[in-house]
Write an enzyme that holds these catalytic residues in place. Sequence first.
Site, mmCIF file in Angstrom:
data_model
loop_
_atom_site.group_PDB
_atom_site.id
_atom_site.type_symbol
_atom_site.label_atom_id
_atom_site.label_comp_id
_atom_site.label_asym_id
_atom_site.label_seq_id
_atom_site.Cartn_x
_atom_site.Cartn_y
_atom_site.Cartn_z
ATOM 1 N N GLY A 245 -11.447 -0.440 -4.558
ATOM 2 C CA GLY A 245 -11.345 -1.218 -5.874
ATOM 3 C C GLY A 245 -11.424 0.017 -6.749
ATOM 4 N N SER A 246 -10.882 1.266 -6.442
ATOM 5 C CA SER A 246 -11.150 2.299 -7.703
ATOM 6 C C SER A 246 -10.179 1.948 -8.802
ATOM 7 C CB SER A 246 -10.864 3.712 -7.020
ATOM 8 O OG SER A 246 -9.369 3.824 -6.750
ATOM 9 N N HIS B 269 1.818 -0.044 -6.055
ATOM 10 C CA HIS B 269 2.233 0.415 -4.660
ATOM 11 C C HIS B 269 2.022 1.989 -4.646
ATOM 12 C CE1 HIS B 269 3.911 0.172 -0.714
ATOM 13 N NE2 HIS B 269 4.649 1.261 -1.033
ATOM 14 N N ASP C 49 6.464 -5.986 -1.812
ATOM 15 C CA ASP C 49 6.784 -4.735 -2.628
ATOM 16 C C ASP C 49 8.342 -4.837 -2.969
ATOM 17 O OD1 ASP C 49 4.520 -3.664 -1.912
ATOM 18 O OD2 ASP C 49 5.384 -2.819 0.050
ATOM 19 N N GLU D 86 -2.061 6.424 -10.277
ATOM 20 C CA GLU D 86 -2.456 5.037 -10.254
ATOM 21 C C GLU D 86 -3.544 4.904 -11.656
ATOM 22 O OE1 GLU D 86 -1.217 3.679 -6.029
ATOM 23 O OE2 GLU D 86 -3.308 3.982 -6.699
#
Length: 190
Positions: free
Chosen positions: A12-13, A104, A145, A174
């Site tokens: 969960g970063s 993704h 995706d 991200e």
Amino acid sequence: MKRIAILASGTGSNARKIVEHLQGNNHIEVALIASNRKTAGVLSMAEEFGITSSVISRNDFYESDAFLTHLQSAKIDWVILAGFLWLVPRNLIQAFPDRIVNIHPALLPAYGGKGMYGMNVHKAVKKNAEKFSGMTIHLVNEKYDDGAIVFQGRTDIEANDSAEDIAAKVLKLEHEYYPIVVEGLVMAQS
Ligand code: GAR
């Protein structure tokens, strides 16, 4: 106030970055964090921030409307997937049209689809000696995706980068972009 739920299967970063970023936004609240794994790090993170959390069972997710009802009773407006590895079922897609977002760790449509997650993606990118990779933020439909792309970020790959090096470069992208893209999407609908 818009209320979002974050669904994650692992550390969960990305979820943490989103939570931290949205603490500075008075119009969006992370109202729920849910995971399909009861030992997932993301659940400890939820506790740390005092956010309601829940563990999702296969039965509640796929065999009934229980999880959908859970989201609706928490008055959730948006569902944000952050390393969530289960395919999202039709009842959720229909209840949250264009309101479910995924990240993704590759430049879709390359390196997407079933089985393409986490290190599997980066190992495949390395094996093909790609010169660059990146991340994709997209809306979620009933296929893995496959939904409309909202944002992509790209990073160069050096010849001597390992799959782990590629993973680190992509994760950095991200963390940089997912919080602000989520914020932008939710604010645009307010
Ligand atoms: C992220 O790299 C995300 O792109 C990937 O899982 C990781 C979760 O990391 N998602 C997928 O592979 C989905 N197909 P995190 O738990 O540290 O945020």
